[in-house]
Design a protein around this motif. Structure first.
Motif, short mmCIF file in Angstrom:
data_model
loop_
_atom_site.label_atom_id
_atom_site.label_comp_id
_atom_site.label_asym_id
_atom_site.label_seq_id
_atom_site.Cartn_x
_atom_site.Cartn_y
_atom_site.Cartn_z
N TYR A 134 0.89 -1.15 -0.03
CA TYR A 134 -0.03 0.04 -0.08
C TYR A 134 0.72 1.38 -0.15
O TYR A 134 1.92 1.15 0.51
N TYR A 167 -1.98 -10.74 4.94
CA TYR A 167 -3.16 -11.29 5.04
C TYR A 167 -3.17 -12.46 5.96
O TYR A 167 -2.45 -13.61 5.79
N PHE A 178 -9.40 -14.75 8.41
CA PHE A 178 -10.60 -14.02 8.75
C PHE A 178 -10.36 -12.80 7.86
O PHE A 178 -10.82 -11.54 8.18
N GLN A 179 -9.64 -12.67 6.76
CA GLN A 179 -9.46 -11.46 5.95
C GLN A 179 -8.70 -9.96 6.58
O GLN A 179 -8.78 -9.08 6.02
N LYS A 180 -8.16 -10.69 7.81
CA LYS A 180 -7.14 -9.47 8.48
C LYS A 180 -5.99 -9.08 7.70
O LYS A 180 -5.30 -9.93 7.15
N LEU A 181 -5.72 -7.86 7.94
CA LEU A 181 -4.35 -7.51 7.45
C LEU A 181 -3.43 -6.95 8.55
O LEU A 181 -3.97 -6.26 9.17
N PHE A 199 -0.22 -4.82 8.95
CA PHE A 199 0.76 -3.76 8.46
C PHE A 199 2.08 -3.84 8.77
O PHE A 199 2.28 -4.25 10.11
N GLY A 200 3.12 -3.72 7.89
CA GLY A 200 4.52 -3.63 8.29
C GLY A 200 4.73 -2.42 8.89
O GLY A 200 3.99 -1.53 8.93
N PHE A 238 -4.06 1.07 -2.38
CA PHE A 238 -3.84 -0.79 -2.84
C PHE A 238 -2.87 -0.50 -3.97
O PHE A 238 -2.95 0.11 -4.87
N TYR A 246 -0.38 -7.16 -4.97
CA TYR A 246 -0.79 -8.42 -4.08
C TYR A 246 -0.24 -9.54 -4.54
O TYR A 246 -0.23 -9.95 -5.80
#
Lengths: 109, 118
Positions: A35, A91, A94-97, A99-100, A45, A48
């Motif tokens: 991102y 990812y 449960f679709q969670k992200l 982040f770095g 975005f 991916y």
């Protein structure tokens, strides 16, 4: 735990190529996203990687190696407008992200 | 493309008051939305997963009684910061999850809400 490490800052000049690395430690990511975020704005975005290898989208490319727990974002033909923060994000279930830590890219003339 | 809006974009409130932030998916239905918090020059930290019609799932360390989440419809999730204090001042960002044809999901982010507690 889950953590994604990035260099805090990268500098480059217009027209150059820059690579932003992302190394992660996790019990398992389903894929790695990238991102871009300008100051005060929302993340947008870029790319991916669901599978190992290189994904190319215009001037941006992203690479993932699950065996090395490593990925990178490659920006070509840098422009001043590319100055922003860049985040890798994994990812999880449960679709969670997750982040770095984020990399601030400064592009100079 | 998928658009997510947030309201308000900026809010200033006094310590001890409550603030509600709305997150809407404008052109798609989202059974799952997410709330993040971002402090200056830091990364996005996931606060909670908002599920339509059920209770939100909070990340470790996030006080569910302080950050109330309601996902009453497929296009609206709200975050209420109760009894706000200056340390709650931050950039709050929501996202909505949309399934892709590949079977994976992509998150679309709202423009964020800048909360300042005085």
């Amino acid at each position: 735990g889950q953590s994604l490490e990035q260099p805090s800052e990268v500098t480059a000049v217009e027209g150059a190529i820059v690579q932003i690395n992302c190394t992660y430690q996790t019990s398992g990511f389903y894929g790695l996203s990238w991102y871009q975020q300008h100051d005060g704005g929302a993340p947008t975005f870029l790319s991916y990687n669901a599978l190992d290898g290189l994904e190319e989208t215009g001037r941006f490319s992203s690479f993932l190696s699950r065996s090395d727990s490593y990925g990178y974002l490659l920006l070509q033909e840098l422009q001043m407008k590319d100055s922003a923060s860049y985040f890798c994000a994994g990812y999880t279930g449960f679709q969670k992200l997750v982040f770095g830590t984020g990399t601030r890219l400064l592009v100079s003339p | 493309g998928a658009v997510v809006s947030q309201h308000p974009s900026r809010v200033i409130c006094k310590s001890g008051t409550s603030v509600k932030i709305e997150c809407r998916s404008l052109d798609f239905q989202a059974t799952t939305m997410f709330w993040y918090r971002q402090f200056p020059k830091q990364s996005l930290m996931l606060m909670a997963t908002s599920n339509e019609g059920s209770k939100a799932t909070y990340e470790q360390g996030v006080e569910k009684d302080k950050f109330l989440i309601n996902h009453a419809s497929l296009t609206l999730s709200t975050l209420t910061v109760t009894s706000a204090h200056p340390e709650d001042s931050s950039f709050y960002i929501c996202s909505a999850s949309l399934p892709k044809t590949s079977g994976s999901y992509e998150q679309y982010f709202g423009p964020g809400t800048r909360l300042t507690v005085t």
